[in-house]
Every structure is written in C-alpha cells, then in structure tokens.
Design a protein around this motif. Structure first.
Motif, PDB file in Angstrom:
ATOM      1  N   ASP A 166       0.859  -1.190   0.000  1.00 36.23           N
ATOM      2  CA  ASP A 166       0.000   0.000   0.000  1.00 36.23           C
ATOM      3  C   ASP A 166       0.897   1.241   0.000  1.00 36.23           C
ATOM      4  N   LEU A 167       1.193   1.748  -1.180  1.00 35.16           N
ATOM      5  CA  LEU A 167       2.114   2.873  -1.310  1.00 35.16           C
ATOM      6  C   LEU A 167       1.566   4.146  -0.669  1.00 35.16           C
ATOM      7  N   GLU A 168       0.260   4.351  -0.772  1.00 34.35           N
ATOM      8  CA  GLU A 168      -0.325   5.560  -0.198  1.00 34.35           C
ATOM      9  C   GLU A 168      -0.232   5.545   1.328  1.00 34.35           C
ATOM     10  N   ASP A 169      -0.388   4.372   1.915  1.00 36.17           N
ATOM     11  CA  ASP A 169      -0.236   4.259   3.360  1.00 36.17           C
ATOM     12  C   ASP A 169       1.214   4.522   3.760  1.00 36.17           C
ATOM     13  N   LEU A 170       2.157   3.988   2.993  1.00 40.25           N
ATOM     14  CA  LEU A 170       3.569   4.206   3.296  1.00 40.25           C
ATOM     15  C   LEU A 170       3.957   5.671   3.124  1.00 40.25           C
ATOM     16  N   ALA A 171       3.358   6.336   2.126  1.00 36.87           N
ATOM     17  CA  ALA A 171       3.662   7.752   1.863  1.00 36.87           C
ATOM     18  C   ALA A 171       2.802   8.685   2.696  1.00 36.87           C
ATOM     19  N   GLN A 172       1.804   8.131   3.423  1.00 31.29           N
ATOM     20  CA  GLN A 172       0.867   8.935   4.206  1.00 31.29           C
ATOM     21  C   GLN A 172       0.268  10.068   3.369  1.00 31.29           C
ATOM     22  N   HIS A 173      -0.302   9.643   2.238  1.00 28.87           N
ATOM     23  CA  HIS A 173      -0.916  10.614   1.313  1.00 28.87           C
ATOM     24  C   HIS A 173      -1.773   9.838   0.333  1.00 28.87           C
ATOM     25  N   GLN A 174      -2.924  10.400  -0.045  1.00 29.23           N
ATOM     26  CA  GLN A 174      -3.830   9.689  -0.929  1.00 29.23           C
ATOM     27  C   GLN A 174      -3.659  10.050  -2.400  1.00 29.23           C
ATOM     28  N   GLY A 175      -2.601  10.798  -2.699  1.00 26.20           N
ATOM     29  CA  GLY A 175      -2.192  10.943  -4.089  1.00 26.20           C
ATOM     30  C   GLY A 175      -2.680  12.160  -4.836  1.00 26.20           C
ATOM     31  N   SER A 176      -3.826  12.717  -4.491  1.00 28.30           N
ATOM     32  CA  SER A 176      -4.354  13.875  -5.212  1.00 28.30           C
ATOM     33  C   SER A 176      -3.955  15.163  -4.506  1.00 28.30           C
ATOM     34  N   SER A 177      -4.426  16.292  -5.043  1.00 31.22           N
ATOM     35  CA  SER A 177      -4.174  17.570  -4.388  1.00 31.22           C
ATOM     36  C   SER A 177      -4.774  17.597  -2.988  1.00 31.22           C
ATOM     37  N   TYR A 178      -5.785  16.775  -2.766  1.00 31.50           N
ATOM     38  CA  TYR A 178      -6.480  16.713  -1.482  1.00 31.50           C
ATOM     39  C   TYR A 178      -5.945  15.573  -0.602  1.00 31.50           C
ATOM     40  N   GLY A 179      -4.862  14.949  -1.044  1.00 31.13           N
ATOM     41  CA  GLY A 179      -4.409  13.675  -0.493  1.00 31.13           C
ATOM     42  C   GLY A 179      -3.915  13.689   0.928  1.00 31.13           C
ATOM     43  N   SER A 180      -3.588  14.857   1.487  1.00 31.31           N
ATOM     44  CA  SER A 180      -3.165  14.887   2.892  1.00 31.31           C
ATOM     45  C   SER A 180      -4.361  14.746   3.829  1.00 31.31           C
ATOM     46  N   MET A 181      -5.577  14.906   3.278  1.00 29.12           N
ATOM     47  CA  MET A 181      -6.818  14.844   4.058  1.00 29.12           C
ATOM     48  C   MET A 181      -6.782  15.830   5.235  1.00 29.12           C
ATOM     49  N   ASN A 182      -5.930  16.834   5.106  1.00 28.92           N
ATOM     50  CA  ASN A 182      -5.788  17.888   6.118  1.00 28.92           C
ATOM     51  C   ASN A 182      -5.321  17.364   7.468  1.00 28.92           C
ATOM     52  N   LYS A 183      -4.686  16.175   7.458  1.00 28.01           N
ATOM     53  CA  LYS A 183      -4.224  15.613   8.733  1.00 28.01           C
ATOM     54  C   LYS A 183      -2.991  14.729   8.584  1.00 28.01           C
ATOM     55  N   LEU A 184      -2.813  14.110   7.418  1.00 31.29           N
ATOM     56  CA  LEU A 184      -1.696  13.178   7.249  1.00 31.29           C
ATOM     57  C   LEU A 184      -0.379  13.936   7.112  1.00 31.29           C
ATOM     58  N   ILE A 185       0.660  13.430   7.759  1.00 35.04           N
ATOM     59  CA  ILE A 185       2.001  14.029   7.682  1.00 35.04           C
ATOM     60  C   ILE A 185       2.921  13.039   6.990  1.00 35.04           C
ATOM     61  N   GLN A 186       3.486  13.447   5.873  1.00 31.12           N
ATOM     62  CA  GLN A 186       4.317  12.531   5.103  1.00 31.12           C
ATOM     63  C   GLN A 186       5.681  12.320   5.750  1.00 31.12           C
TER      64      GLN A 186
END
Length: 344
Positions: A166-186
């Motif tokens: 799960d690359l998005e879980d490893l990167a802590q980001h969902q991939g789009s401009s909105y991907g930080s979900m306003n809480k995830l820290i990469q």
C-alpha cells in the motif's frame, strides 16, 4: 559479547532482536531502519561540536570531547537498553559503524549484553534499501478512476492473505491535491524508501503482489524509479465503477473536511482545472454542495487517469466492472478475474 554482523543478516533477526540507532535525533528523523529505537549518543548540538573539533583540532581531541560529553550518560544508556532489550540481546548501529556504535557496543558488552554491531552502519543499510527496488517482483496493478475504491480493495485483498504493498499508506498521502486529508504528515523521502524496502523484504517474489496504480509522485514523495518502472510494465486491472457511486463515495469521504482546506487544495490545480471550473468548484464547496464539487474535479482527475492508462502497453490492460457494493464480494470478483483471465 560483541558480534559484527552484516545488515542483510541482521534483518533476518530484526523481529526478535531489537535495534538501537545511536545517531542524533536529527539523523534519526531524516531516516532510520523501521522499528529501530533512537538512543542518541550525542544531541544534535553535541555532534556538531565533536565534528568541528575533529576537523579543526584532530581525532584524539574529538574523542576526548566525546567522552566528556557522554561521561554522565552511560548509566542511562544502559538502563534504556535494558528496557528495549530485557533479555540483553541487541543490535547497534551509527552512520558508518564507527566510533559511536563502537563505544555503545563496548559499554553494553561490558554490562553483559550480547551485541550485534552492524558493519557499515546506516550507510550500508541505505545501500541495502536501494537493492530492494532493483529486485524483480510479480506485480499486479489495481487501477481505476478516482473514487473506484481501490484502497479498500487492497486492504481487503490483504485480509484474504494476498500480498499487498500500500504505497499511499507508506507515503501517508492519498495521491491527489487533497491527499493529505488535512491531517496526514508525510515521512521524509528517505524514510518513505526505508519503509517501502521493509515491506518488499517480506514479499515472496514467486507470488503475485498487489499494488495500486500511482503516479510517480505521491504527494511530495517519489516512488523509487526501479520499482516505478516495474509498476508501469506490469499487468493492470482497470476497475470500472458507476460514476454516481464514485461521486457518492468521494463526497462521503471529503464532505467532512475543512472547507478552507478543500478550497486551498482546489486552487493548487487551478491551471489544470481551468479558471472557470475552479470558480464553480470553490463556490460549490462554500455552499456545501460537495457532490457538485466532486463532479467538477473528477473531470480533471478522470482525464489524467485516462492519459496515464493510454501510455501503458494495451496488451497488459484488462477491464473489470464491479457492480456489487459489498467489499468482500468485490474482492472475490477481482481474485476470480485474475484466476480466469488469460496471462498477460
């Protein structure tokens, strides 16, 4: 007893023998072996002092300064190591397997620990990390337009016993401009690579591993090129889901997010979305018309996905429509599709 050991060999013991990283907190934060404990010999500032002394005065003065700085710390180092490894078996490393890890290994050995001293230190480990991306993997890409539920499918595939990265879980980001979900820290790029290598280490290369279709970058993190090229060359299942279901799913996921965050994220794709559509999207966010906002931005993301898909080898692209909303049923359909589909 102190036992010098190669990082490749120690990683086979890592699940049962804890590892301490004696580099500074700043070095550890930049990148570390997943699961390693930071027991810094020097603070960030102290390391600068020792390094400056080494360059300006000499090695022996730097060593004496090091002993002055750590003199009162040795008892706490040993006590901390006992908490981490109560059975007194522990791995130790610094940057290059030099004086810092050597000093810590000496002290722990003196106290009665069995110490595994990593030869070449973290620098050698980073070489091992890059080697993992060069290894061949039997990658199966799970594709589909934004909102198709790919992440949930990956999670369910993992539940069924399938190998999943799960690359998005490893990167802590969902991939789009909105991907930080306003809480995830990469994580840092270095740590993202370390985490990915740690997952790849446990992959059975003879068996399929599922990976979600991704751009080269996930937020501000880049997928290592050798692994990315394998992803681009792999067979892909293009999941087809009704557009209204996608809109409903995304509206449910993003509808509770802060409006300012959604508007700022939309502004970041203004050039690609276009000024008029950006205006309509922001108006929809302000008025709470989340589904209308989703429909507008999906036009851009769907176009981007189709462009990426068109650059793949068409002979390796298969489409699968998923009508059922039950995730377990969807997953079974995907698995049956891969079993029954002709080899690509």
């Amino acid at each position: 007893m102190t036992k010098p050991i190669l990082i490749n060999d120690f990683l086979h013991l890592h699940d049962i023998v804890p590892l301490i990283d004696v580099r500074t907190p700043a070095e550890y934060e930049q990148g570390h072996v997943p699961g390693a404990f930071n027991v810094p010999l020097f603070s960030n500032e102290e390391r600068v002092r020792v390094g400056t002394t080494y360059k300006q005065v000499g090695r022996e003065e730097a060593i004496l300064l090091g002993f002055d700085l750590t003199g009162s710390k040795w008892s706490s180092f040993i006590k901390e190591a006992l908490i981490i490894a109560p059975d007194k078996r522990i791995g130790v490393h610094c940057w290059r397997g030099g004086m810092r890890s050597g000093a810590m290994a000496w002290a722990l050995d003196l106290y009665g620990f069995e110490v595994f001293l990593i030869q070449g230190g973290y620098k050698k480990y980073r070489g091992w990390v890059h080697q993992q991306f060069e290894q061949p993997y039997k990658i199966q890409i799970l594709g589909g337009m934004t909102g198709s539920g790919k992440t949930k499918l990956l999670q369910q595939l993992s539940v069924t016993g399938e190998q999943v990265i799960d690359l998005e879980d490893l990167a802590q980001h969902q991939g789009s401009s909105y991907g930080s979900m306003n809480k995830l820290i990469q994580p840092t790029q270095e740590q993202f690579e370390n985490n990915l290598a740690g997952k790849l280490k446990d992959i059975d290369k003879k068996e399929k591993v599922w990976v979600e279709d991704e751009s080269l970058t996930i937020g501000k993190r880049s997928i290592p090129n050798p692994f990315w090229h394998q992803m681009r060359d792999a067979a892909i299942i293009d999941i087809k889901v009704d557009v209204q279901r996608r809109v409903n799913s995304l509206a449910a996921e993003y509808g509770s997010l802060d409006k300012d965050f959604l508007m700022e994220s939309t502004e970041r794709i203004r050039k690609r979305l276009g000024p008029e559509q950006t205006k309509y999207a922001i108006e929809a966010i302000m008025e709470g018309r989340i589904k209308d906002f989703v429909k507008i931005v999906l036009v851009y993301y769907d176009k981007t996905y189709r462009t990426g898909l068109s650059k793949r080898d068409i002979s390796k692209v298969s489409s699968l429509e998923l009508d059922d909303t039950d995730i377990a049923t969807q997953t079974n359909n995907v698995l049956n599709f891969t079993i029954n589909a002709p080899a690509k």
